[in-house]
Design a protein around this motif. Sequence first.
Motif, PDB file in Angstrom:
ATOM      1  N   GLY A   2      -3.854  -4.312  -4.300  1.00 16.44           N
ATOM      2  CA  GLY A   2      -3.040  -5.221  -3.495  1.00 16.44           C
ATOM      3  C   GLY A   2      -3.823  -6.409  -2.988  1.00 16.44           C
ATOM      4  N   MET A   3      -3.679  -7.517  -3.673  1.00 20.92           N
ATOM      5  CA  MET A   3      -4.405  -8.734  -3.327  1.00 20.92           C
ATOM      6  C   MET A   3      -3.428  -9.899  -3.244  1.00 20.92           C
ATOM      7  SD  MET A   3      -7.551  -7.540  -3.403  1.00 20.92           S
ATOM      8  CE  MET A   3      -8.885  -8.612  -3.812  1.00 20.92           C
ATOM      9  N   ARG A   4      -3.862 -10.928  -2.529  1.00 23.31           N
ATOM     10  CA  ARG A   4      -3.122 -12.189  -2.464  1.00 23.31           C
ATOM     11  C   ARG A   4      -4.129 -13.321  -2.534  1.00 23.31           C
ATOM     12  NH1 ARG A   4      -4.042 -14.496   2.314  1.00 23.31           N
ATOM     13  NH2 ARG A   4      -4.612 -13.187   4.066  1.00 23.31           N
ATOM     14  N   PRO A   5      -3.695 -14.530  -2.917  1.00 19.26           N
ATOM     15  CA  PRO A   5      -4.627 -15.655  -2.962  1.00 19.26           C
ATOM     16  C   PRO A   5      -5.144 -15.996  -1.560  1.00 19.26           C
ATOM     17  CG  PRO A   5      -2.592 -16.175  -4.128  1.00 19.26           C
ATOM     18  CD  PRO A   5      -2.368 -14.895  -3.392  1.00 19.26           C
ATOM     19  N   LEU A  17      -3.689  -3.909   6.505  1.00 21.77           N
ATOM     20  CA  LEU A  17      -3.022  -2.650   6.835  1.00 21.77           C
ATOM     21  C   LEU A  17      -1.564  -2.951   7.178  1.00 21.77           C
ATOM     22  CD1 LEU A  17      -5.714  -1.046   9.149  1.00 21.77           C
ATOM     23  CD2 LEU A  17      -5.259  -0.494   6.764  1.00 21.77           C
ATOM     24  N   GLY A  18      -0.667  -2.071   6.793  1.00 18.39           N
ATOM     25  CA  GLY A  18       0.757  -2.270   7.072  1.00 18.39           C
ATOM     26  C   GLY A  18       1.478  -3.113   6.042  1.00 18.39           C
ATOM     27  N   SER A  19       0.756  -3.562   4.999  1.00 14.56           N
ATOM     28  CA  SER A  19       1.395  -4.374   3.961  1.00 14.56           C
ATOM     29  C   SER A  19       0.801  -4.038   2.595  1.00 14.56           C
ATOM     30  CB  SER A  19       1.212  -5.868   4.264  1.00 14.56           C
ATOM     31  OG  SER A  19      -0.148  -6.236   4.172  1.00 14.56           O
ATOM     32  N   ALA A  20       1.478  -4.496   1.555  1.00 14.54           N
ATOM     33  CA  ALA A  20       1.035  -4.244   0.187  1.00 14.54           C
ATOM     34  C   ALA A  20       1.463  -5.414  -0.691  1.00 14.54           C
ATOM     35  CB  ALA A  20       1.646  -2.941  -0.338  1.00 14.54           C
ATOM     36  N   SER A  21       0.810  -5.530  -1.839  1.00 12.74           N
ATOM     37  CA  SER A  21       1.172  -6.557  -2.810  1.00 12.74           C
ATOM     38  C   SER A  21       1.805  -5.866  -4.008  1.00 12.74           C
ATOM     39  CB  SER A  21      -0.061  -7.326  -3.265  1.00 12.74           C
ATOM     40  OG  SER A  21       0.286  -8.203  -4.324  1.00 12.74           O
ATOM     41  N   PHE A  22       2.958  -6.352  -4.408  1.00 11.70           N
ATOM     42  CA  PHE A  22       3.673  -5.734  -5.511  1.00 11.70           C
ATOM     43  C   PHE A  22       3.443  -6.471  -6.819  1.00 11.70           C
ATOM     44  CE2 PHE A  22       5.745  -4.620  -1.567  1.00 11.70           C
ATOM     45  CZ  PHE A  22       5.682  -3.251  -1.635  1.00 11.70           C
ATOM     46  N   GLY A  23       2.352  -7.221  -6.886  1.00 15.13           N
ATOM     47  CA  GLY A  23       1.951  -7.870  -8.125  1.00 15.13           C
ATOM     48  C   GLY A  23       2.470  -9.283  -8.272  1.00 15.13           C
ATOM     49  N   ALA A  24       1.598 -10.200  -8.656  1.00 17.02           N
ATOM     50  CA  ALA A  24       1.923 -11.599  -8.960  1.00 17.02           C
ATOM     51  C   ALA A  24       2.695 -12.279  -7.833  1.00 17.02           C
ATOM     52  CB  ALA A  24       2.701 -11.694 -10.269  1.00 17.02           C
ATOM     53  N   GLN A  25       2.321 -11.984  -6.595  1.00 11.64           N
ATOM     54  CA  GLN A  25       2.949 -12.628  -5.449  1.00 11.64           C
ATOM     55  C   GLN A  25       1.895 -13.369  -4.644  1.00 11.64           C
ATOM     56  OE1 GLN A  25       5.056  -9.720  -3.150  1.00 11.64           O
ATOM     57  NE2 GLN A  25       6.462  -9.217  -4.784  1.00 11.64           N
ATOM     58  N   ASP A  26       2.323 -14.434  -3.966  1.00  7.93           N
ATOM     59  CA  ASP A  26       1.402 -15.203  -3.136  1.00  7.93           C
ATOM     60  C   ASP A  26       1.177 -14.579  -1.772  1.00  7.93           C
ATOM     61  OD1 ASP A  26       0.932 -17.073  -5.061  1.00  7.93           O
ATOM     62  OD2 ASP A  26       2.293 -18.567  -4.252  1.00  7.93           O
ATOM     63  N   GLU A  27       2.043 -13.688  -1.355  1.00  6.46           N
ATOM     64  CA  GLU A  27       1.941 -13.058  -0.049  1.00  6.46           C
ATOM     65  C   GLU A  27       2.027 -11.545  -0.185  1.00  6.46           C
ATOM     66  OE1 GLU A  27       1.410 -14.673   2.838  1.00  6.46           O
ATOM     67  OE2 GLU A  27       1.389 -16.570   1.765  1.00  6.46           O
ATOM     68  N   ALA A  38       1.221   1.522   5.236  1.00  6.36           N
ATOM     69  CA  ALA A  38       0.023   1.223   4.433  1.00  6.36           C
ATOM     70  C   ALA A  38      -1.192   1.460   5.324  1.00  6.36           C
ATOM     71  CB  ALA A  38       0.050  -0.208   3.913  1.00  6.36           C
ATOM     72  N   ASP A  39      -1.913   2.530   5.059  1.00  8.41           N
ATOM     73  CA  ASP A  39      -3.061   2.907   5.889  1.00  8.41           C
ATOM     74  C   ASP A  39      -4.402   2.533   5.273  1.00  8.41           C
ATOM     75  OD1 ASP A  39      -2.982   4.738   3.825  1.00  8.41           O
ATOM     76  OD2 ASP A  39      -3.241   6.488   5.103  1.00  8.41           O
ATOM     77  N   GLU A  40      -4.374   1.724   4.221  1.00  9.96           N
ATOM     78  CA  GLU A  40      -5.594   1.254   3.568  1.00  9.96           C
ATOM     79  C   GLU A  40      -5.436  -0.229   3.263  1.00  9.96           C
ATOM     80  OE1 GLU A  40      -6.896   3.703   0.172  1.00  9.96           O
ATOM     81  OE2 GLU A  40      -5.220   5.016   0.695  1.00  9.96           O
ATOM     82  N   LEU A  41      -6.554  -0.941   3.249  1.00  8.26           N
ATOM     83  CA  LEU A  41      -6.543  -2.346   2.837  1.00  8.26           C
ATOM     84  C   LEU A  41      -6.335  -2.416   1.328  1.00  8.26           C
ATOM     85  CD1 LEU A  41      -9.593  -3.704   4.862  1.00  8.26           C
ATOM     86  CD2 LEU A  41      -7.172  -4.062   5.369  1.00  8.26           C
ATOM     87  N   THR A  56       3.808   5.144  11.942  1.00  8.61           N
ATOM     88  CA  THR A  56       3.528   4.628  13.271  1.00  8.61           C
ATOM     89  C   THR A  56       4.278   3.307  13.444  1.00  8.61           C
ATOM     90  OG1 THR A  56       1.545   3.536  12.420  1.00  8.61           O
ATOM     91  CG2 THR A  56       1.248   5.722  13.418  1.00  8.61           C
ATOM     92  N   SER A  57       4.427   2.853  14.677  1.00  8.51           N
ATOM     93  CA  SER A  57       5.206   1.636  14.932  1.00  8.51           C
ATOM     94  C   SER A  57       4.608   0.404  14.248  1.00  8.51           C
ATOM     95  CB  SER A  57       5.348   1.398  16.432  1.00  8.51           C
ATOM     96  OG  SER A  57       4.081   1.243  17.029  1.00  8.51           O
ATOM     97  N   ASP A  58       3.295   0.390  14.034  1.00 11.87           N
ATOM     98  CA  ASP A  58       2.666  -0.752  13.369  1.00 11.87           C
ATOM     99  C   ASP A  58       2.612  -0.601  11.841  1.00 11.87           C
ATOM    100  OD1 ASP A  58       0.651   1.152  13.012  1.00 11.87           O
ATOM    101  OD2 ASP A  58      -0.780   0.130  14.320  1.00 11.87           O
ATOM    102  N   ARG A  59       3.143   0.512  11.347  1.00  8.58           N
ATOM    103  CA  ARG A  59       3.206   0.789   9.898  1.00  8.58           C
ATOM    104  C   ARG A  59       1.827   0.900   9.253  1.00  8.58           C
ATOM    105  NH1 ARG A  59       8.512   1.882   8.035  1.00  8.58           N
ATOM    106  NH2 ARG A  59       9.886   0.971   9.558  1.00  8.58           N
TER     107      ARG A  59
END
Length: 84
Positions: A2-5, A17-27, A38-41, A56-59
């Motif tokens: 899960g990376m972004r530019p 943490l709390g987010s993921a990249s679903f491929g070929a996205q800028d965010e 999402a408990d890992e970077l 958890t409330s912060d996901r």
Amino acid sequence: VGMRPNSNRDGLVACDLGSASFGAQDECTACDGNGQYADELGLAACKTATAGKKPTSDRQGVENCPAGKYSTGGEDKCSDCGSG
């Protein structure tokens, strides 16, 4: 992974943490669907809370349902067990 530019668009940074990249996205996308966290970077996909747990409330992780409540998994909150 899960990376972004990065802000200069000359490299990549891991999703927070709390987010993921679903491929070929800028965010990176917030893990805010039912039971998601999402408990890992740098996750490429959100994880889903298993039975007996909720995000958890912060996901950024999961926590056990309190006594007298349950979750079958993939839920944002724990439900009352009811009487009996």
